[in-house]
Design an enzyme around this catalytic site. Structure first.
Site, PDB file in Angstrom:
ATOM      1  N   LYS A  14       0.836  -1.210   0.000  1.00 11.95           N
ATOM      2  CA  LYS A  14       0.000   0.000   0.000  1.00 11.95           C
ATOM      3  C   LYS A  14       0.872   1.263   0.000  1.00 11.95           C
ATOM      4  O   LYS A  14       0.577   2.207  -0.724  1.00 11.95           O
ATOM      5  CB  LYS A  14      -0.933   0.023   1.222  1.00 11.95           C
ATOM      6  CG  LYS A  14      -1.887  -1.163   1.282  1.00 11.95           C
ATOM      7  CD  LYS A  14      -2.898  -1.001   2.420  1.00 11.95           C
ATOM      8  CE  LYS A  14      -2.264  -1.061   3.795  1.00 11.95           C
ATOM      9  NZ  LYS A  14      -1.785  -2.400   4.201  1.00 11.95           N
ATOM     10  N   ARG A 128      11.403  -6.397   4.752  1.00 13.39           N
ATOM     11  CA  ARG A 128      11.300  -4.978   5.098  1.00 13.39           C
ATOM     12  C   ARG A 128      11.890  -4.723   6.480  1.00 13.39           C
ATOM     13  O   ARG A 128      12.523  -3.700   6.725  1.00 13.39           O
ATOM     14  CB  ARG A 128       9.823  -4.544   5.045  1.00 13.39           C
ATOM     15  CG  ARG A 128       9.593  -3.067   5.349  1.00 13.39           C
ATOM     16  CD  ARG A 128       8.162  -2.645   5.076  1.00 13.39           C
ATOM     17  NE  ARG A 128       7.207  -3.180   6.039  1.00 13.39           N
ATOM     18  CZ  ARG A 128       5.879  -3.020   5.964  1.00 13.39           C
ATOM     19  NH1 ARG A 128       5.352  -2.358   4.953  1.00 13.39           N
ATOM     20  NH2 ARG A 128       5.094  -3.535   6.873  1.00 13.39           N
TER      21      ARG A 128
HETATM   22  P1  ADP Z   1       1.113  -2.405   8.238  1.00 14.49           P
HETATM   23  O1  ADP Z   1      -0.138  -2.297   7.441  1.00 14.49           O
HETATM   24  O2  ADP Z   1       2.319  -2.702   7.396  1.00 14.49           O
HETATM   25  O3  ADP Z   1       1.003  -3.324   9.405  1.00 14.49           O
HETATM   26  P2  ADP Z   1       0.788   0.373   9.175  1.00 14.49           P
HETATM   27  O4  ADP Z   1       1.911   1.318   9.048  1.00 14.49           O
HETATM   28  O5  ADP Z   1      -0.417   0.622   8.353  1.00 14.49           O
HETATM   29  O6  ADP Z   1       1.464  -1.034   8.879  1.00 14.49           O
HETATM   30  O7  ADP Z   1       0.333   0.268  10.711  1.00 14.49           O
HETATM   31  C1  ADP Z   1       1.225  -0.013  11.759  1.00 14.49           C
HETATM   32  C2  ADP Z   1       0.464  -0.131  13.088  1.00 14.49           C
HETATM   33  O8  ADP Z   1      -0.180   1.132  13.387  1.00 14.49           O
HETATM   34  C3  ADP Z   1      -0.679  -1.146  13.105  1.00 14.49           C
HETATM   35  O9  ADP Z   1      -0.228  -2.453  13.395  1.00 14.49           O
HETATM   36  C4  ADP Z   1      -1.586  -0.560  14.216  1.00 14.49           C
HETATM   37  O10 ADP Z   1      -1.080  -0.843  15.493  1.00 14.49           O
HETATM   38  C5  ADP Z   1      -1.459   0.941  14.003  1.00 14.49           C
HETATM   39  N1  ADP Z   1      -2.513   1.448  13.085  1.00 14.49           N
HETATM   40  C6  ADP Z   1      -2.294   2.007  11.849  1.00 14.49           C
HETATM   41  N2  ADP Z   1      -3.462   2.365  11.289  1.00 14.49           N
HETATM   42  C7  ADP Z   1      -4.439   2.010  12.149  1.00 14.49           C
HETATM   43  C8  ADP Z   1      -5.859   2.097  12.121  1.00 14.49           C
HETATM   44  N3  ADP Z   1      -6.527   2.622  11.079  1.00 14.49           N
HETATM   45  N4  ADP Z   1      -6.554   1.625  13.200  1.00 14.49           N
HETATM   46  C9  ADP Z   1      -5.916   1.104  14.253  1.00 14.49           C
HETATM   47  N5  ADP Z   1      -4.585   0.985  14.347  1.00 14.49           N
HETATM   48  C10 ADP Z   1      -3.839   1.429  13.306  1.00 14.49           C
END
Ligand code: ADP
Length: 190
Positions: A14, A128
């Site tokens: 993404k 990663r």
């Molecule tokens: P990935 O999709 O690679 O796991 P992200 O950078 O999108 O990584 O998210 C990392 C962490 O941030 C998630 O594991 C969660 O703890 C938190 N997080 C991110 N976006 C959200 C969301 N929309 N709702 C709840 N927690 C979130």
């Protein structure tokens, strides 16, 4: 205005595809993961709160995420639109996003879901983790937790958009350019 939800499990690509979409369509990136990591780096109260969830690969509570997104939209008055990356991650967040859109007189154009098999996801996240410095990318049990949370809590969000006729799935395995070409075909029809 183009407002696109880019959807998929951790490691689906993404972030990479968001960058391509943003430069082609001149949109604003709204990645909740990036926003939390920024808060964490700056040591804000929000960052401290988010840390304990992120470190375990669990979701930050909905109300915290939603108010952060509300702020970001409110503080971005002039834009061609948003790429929502990593948000909404629960049905409650999707409902809240619809309310936020309505409040701002804008609409979600559609959701694009990147489809990648679980074994490939795990391999990508491990790779990663060697360079990202993200502790949640470096521990097998945290990777497992994130994928399980995705399947249990996030996957129903796809159905939410499918019911609105706004869902398109794309194969997320292939070259970055090839996947991006497939994404642009969808966006160009919005
Ligand atoms: P990935 O999709 O690679 O796991 P992200 O950078 O999108 O990584 O998210 C990392 C962490 O941030 C998630 O594991 C969660 O703890 C938190 N997080 C991110 N976006 C959200 C969301 N929309 N709702 C709840 N927690 C979130």
């Amino acid at each position: 205005m183009l407002n696109i939800v880019l959807f998929g499990p951790p490691g689906a690509g993404k972030g990479t595809q968001s960058e391509n979409i943003i430069s082609k369509y001149n949109l604003t990136h709204l990645s909740t993961g990036d926003l939390f990591r920024k808060h964490l780096g700056e040591g804000t109260e929000l960052g401290k709160l988010a840390r304990k969830y992120m470190d375990e690969g669990r979701l930050v509570p909905d109300e915290v995420v939603i108010s952060m997104v509300d702020d970001k939209i409110a503080n971005t008055p002039e834009t061609n639109g948003f790429i929502f990356d990593g948000f909404p991650r629960t049905v409650a967040q999707a409902e809240a996003l619809d309310r936020l859109m309505e409040k701002n007189n804008i609409k979600i154009s559609g959701m694009i879901a990147l489809d990648v098999a679980e074994d490939i996801l795990k391999e990508r996240i491990r790779e990663r983790g060697k360079t990202s410095g993200r502790t949640d990318d470096q521990d097998e049990s945290k990777i497992e937790t994130r994928i399980r949370v995705y399947l249990d809590e996030t996957l129903p969000v796809a159905e939410y958009y499918e019911k609105q006729g706004k869902f398109t799935k794309i194969n997320g395995v292939g070259t970055i350019e090839g996947i991006f070409a497939d994404i642009t075909k969808v966006i160009d029809q919005y």
